[in-house]
Design an enzyme around this catalytic site. Structure first.
Site, short mmCIF file in Angstrom:
data_model
loop_
_atom_site.label_atom_id
_atom_site.label_comp_id
_atom_site.label_asym_id
_atom_site.label_seq_id
_atom_site.Cartn_x
_atom_site.Cartn_y
_atom_site.Cartn_z
N ARG A 229 -8.48 -21.82 94.61
CA ARG A 229 -9.48 -20.92 95.17
C ARG A 229 -10.05 -21.55 96.44
O ARG A 229 -10.31 -22.76 96.48
CB ARG A 229 -10.62 -20.67 94.16
CG ARG A 229 -10.25 -19.76 93.00
CD ARG A 229 -9.99 -18.31 93.44
NE ARG A 229 -9.69 -17.42 92.33
CZ ARG A 229 -8.46 -17.05 91.93
NH1 ARG A 229 -7.39 -17.53 92.55
NH2 ARG A 229 -8.31 -16.19 90.94
N HIS A 277 -2.29 -15.37 99.82
CA HIS A 277 -2.51 -15.38 98.37
C HIS A 277 -1.27 -14.91 97.61
O HIS A 277 -1.31 -13.92 96.85
CB HIS A 277 -3.74 -14.51 98.00
CG HIS A 277 -4.35 -14.89 96.68
ND1 HIS A 277 -5.70 -14.98 96.48
CD2 HIS A 277 -3.78 -15.21 95.48
CE1 HIS A 277 -5.94 -15.34 95.22
NE2 HIS A 277 -4.78 -15.47 94.60
P1 NAP Z 1 -6.58 -23.79 83.34
O1 NAP Z 1 -5.47 -23.71 82.36
O2 NAP Z 1 -7.94 -23.39 82.92
O3 NAP Z 1 -6.60 -25.30 83.88
C1 NAP Z 1 -7.59 -25.78 84.73
C2 NAP Z 1 -7.40 -27.27 84.93
O4 NAP Z 1 -8.39 -27.74 85.87
C3 NAP Z 1 -7.60 -28.07 83.64
O5 NAP Z 1 -6.70 -29.15 83.60
C4 NAP Z 1 -9.03 -28.57 83.79
O6 NAP Z 1 -9.32 -29.78 83.10
C5 NAP Z 1 -9.09 -28.81 85.29
N1 NAP Z 1 -10.49 -28.83 85.74
C6 NAP Z 1 -11.43 -27.87 85.61
N2 NAP Z 1 -12.60 -28.29 86.13
C7 NAP Z 1 -12.39 -29.54 86.55
C8 NAP Z 1 -13.23 -30.51 87.14
N3 NAP Z 1 -14.52 -30.25 87.40
N4 NAP Z 1 -12.70 -31.70 87.45
C9 NAP Z 1 -11.40 -31.97 87.17
N5 NAP Z 1 -10.54 -31.09 86.62
C10 NAP Z 1 -11.05 -29.88 86.31
O7 NAP Z 1 -6.24 -22.92 84.64
P2 NAP Z 1 -4.80 -22.49 85.19
O8 NAP Z 1 -4.27 -21.32 84.42
O9 NAP Z 1 -3.95 -23.68 85.32
O10 NAP Z 1 -5.21 -21.91 86.63
C11 NAP Z 1 -5.88 -22.72 87.60
C12 NAP Z 1 -6.42 -21.84 88.71
O11 NAP Z 1 -5.36 -21.37 89.54
C13 NAP Z 1 -7.09 -20.55 88.25
O12 NAP Z 1 -8.42 -20.78 87.84
C14 NAP Z 1 -7.01 -19.66 89.47
O13 NAP Z 1 -8.17 -19.80 90.25
C15 NAP Z 1 -5.83 -20.24 90.26
N6 NAP Z 1 -4.74 -19.26 90.41
C16 NAP Z 1 -4.28 -19.00 91.67
C17 NAP Z 1 -3.24 -18.10 91.85
C18 NAP Z 1 -2.70 -17.80 93.24
O14 NAP Z 1 -1.88 -16.89 93.40
N7 NAP Z 1 -3.08 -18.54 94.26
C19 NAP Z 1 -2.65 -17.46 90.74
C20 NAP Z 1 -3.14 -17.75 89.46
C21 NAP Z 1 -4.19 -18.65 89.31
P3 NAP Z 1 -9.22 -29.86 81.48
O15 NAP Z 1 -7.73 -29.83 81.20
O16 NAP Z 1 -9.81 -31.16 81.16
O17 NAP Z 1 -9.95 -28.67 80.95
#
Ligand code: NAP
Length: 314
Positions: A229, A277
């Site tokens: 993001r 995006h």
């Molecule tokens: P997820 O499964 O919730 O994983 C988030 C990861 O970030 C986890 O490992 C979490 O740690 C870590 N994290 C969260 N807060 C943190 C902090 N303060 N410090 C360090 N690490 C932190 O999410 P996901 O499904 O992988 O998706 C990640 C993000 O990608 C989404 O939230 C979305 O914004 C983005 N996204 C972008 C696109 C695009 O097209 N550009 C598409 C889909 C998603 P823990 O493992 O310890 O909880």
């Protein structure tokens, strides 16, 4: 006959209708109605909402929903707009999305690793300027975030031979991939990564996390890829680091304002690659299949899928 499920989105009517048909094909035993077509009585009856960045006022008109299934993986806007008293939120966790995102991470890692931004500039100047080849094992890729998408990306990078390190909020074990957490881990990954990939959710903690101080802790000449993001990086601080040559390049797929305004300095910046995006598009068919399986499981067992931690924001 089960009570209706409400589909609540900010999509235009035609796009929403396509999603409704795909969901209906995946869940033929349910009655899925577009919020805009529901009577006041049907809104009272609805047991569950399937949403894509809905107008919160519309969700508030569904007082009897048990939970909310988001069609998107990122839920920061939904969490912020619905507030702490909303029904539990389930976000999209789709292995196909993880595969596509991991593919994008690998593609743009190669783009940086094989110096494509530099060759593009050389070509503009008709300059024949070969650069030394670096073996992937000599290139460290740091992943900020080891969730559904970060884990898949880490596997893909490791499989391609890159020296891969991942950072998450809580400690993790991920096979033979080096993982770190906490402040010490953050400083380690910032200092070690030649290419830093951001795949963290936008939360109160991560907003503005990559600011001037953190960018100055990155390895000199490193590059950054943001597929998570926009507001996680402070734009002005990133531009300052690129202008000063401290960082070599930024591949940005996400922005504080999307579409990126024509006035943004990112468009013309020689050290920035702007993407609209596109790194991890949702596949309508696999997403509908996952939503259907989650809803079916809930109907049959009363068990809700893992819900978003509202306090943590993801
Ligand atoms: P997820 O499964 O919730 O994983 C988030 C990861 O970030 C986890 O490992 C979490 O740690 C870590 N994290 C969260 N807060 C943190 C902090 N303060 N410090 C360090 N690490 C932190 O999410 P996901 O499904 O992988 O998706 C990640 C993000 O990608 C989404 O939230 C979305 O914004 C983005 N996204 C972008 C696109 C695009 O097209 N550009 C598409 C889909 C998603 P823990 O493992 O310890 O909880």
């Amino acid at each position: 006959m089960p009570k209706p499920l409400a589909l609540v989105t900010r999509m235009d009517a035609a796009t929403e209708a396509v999603w409704k048909d795909t969901l209906a094909d995946a869940l033929p035993e349910e009655t899925i109605l577009s919020f805009r077509d529901m009577s006041a009585e049907q809104r009272l009856q609805a047991e569950l909402a399937i949403v894509a960045n809905p107008d919160p006022a519309h969700v508030a008109e569904l007082p009897n929903i048990n939970w909310i299934h988001s069609l998107w993986a990122g839920v920061e806007r939904l969490v912020a707009e619905l507030g702490p008293d909303a029904a539990p939120i389930v976000r999209l966790v789709d292995p196909e999305l993880a595969r596509v995102m991991a593919e994008a991470v690998l593609a743009w890692t190669y783009y940086l690793h094989r110096d494509m931004p530099a060759y593009r500039l050389s070509q503009k100047k008709a300059e024949w300027a070969p650069r030394d080849y670096r073996h992937p094992r000599d290139v460290t890729v740091g992943l900020l975030g080891l969730g559904e998408l970060g884990k898949a990306a880490a596997d893909r990078l490791k499989g391609a031979g890159f020296n891969t390190i991942g950072w998450s909020r809580s400690p993790k074990v991920l096979g033979d991939i080096e993982t770190v957490s906490g402040e010490g881990g953050f400083e380690h990954i910032l200092g070690a990564a030649d290419i830093l990939v951001c795949l963290m959710p936008l939360t109160a903690e991560t907003r503005g996390m990559l600011d001037a101080r953190r960018l100055s802790q990155m390895k000199p000449g490193a590059a950054i890829i943001n597929f998570a993001r926009g507001p996680i990086i402070v734009d002005t601080d990133l531009i300052a680091a690129l202008d000063a040559g401290r960082l070599s390049h930024a591949v940005l797929d996400v922005f504080a304002q999307e579409p990126l305004p024509a006035t943004s300095p990112f468009w013309a910046h020689p050290s920035v690659t702007v993407l609209p995006h596109i790194s991890g598009p949702t596949d309508r068919f696999t997403a509908a299949g996952i939503v259907a399986a989650n809803i079916r499981q809930w109907r049959q067992t009363g068990k809700m899928p893992k819900t978003v931690d509202i306090k943590a924001g993801y």
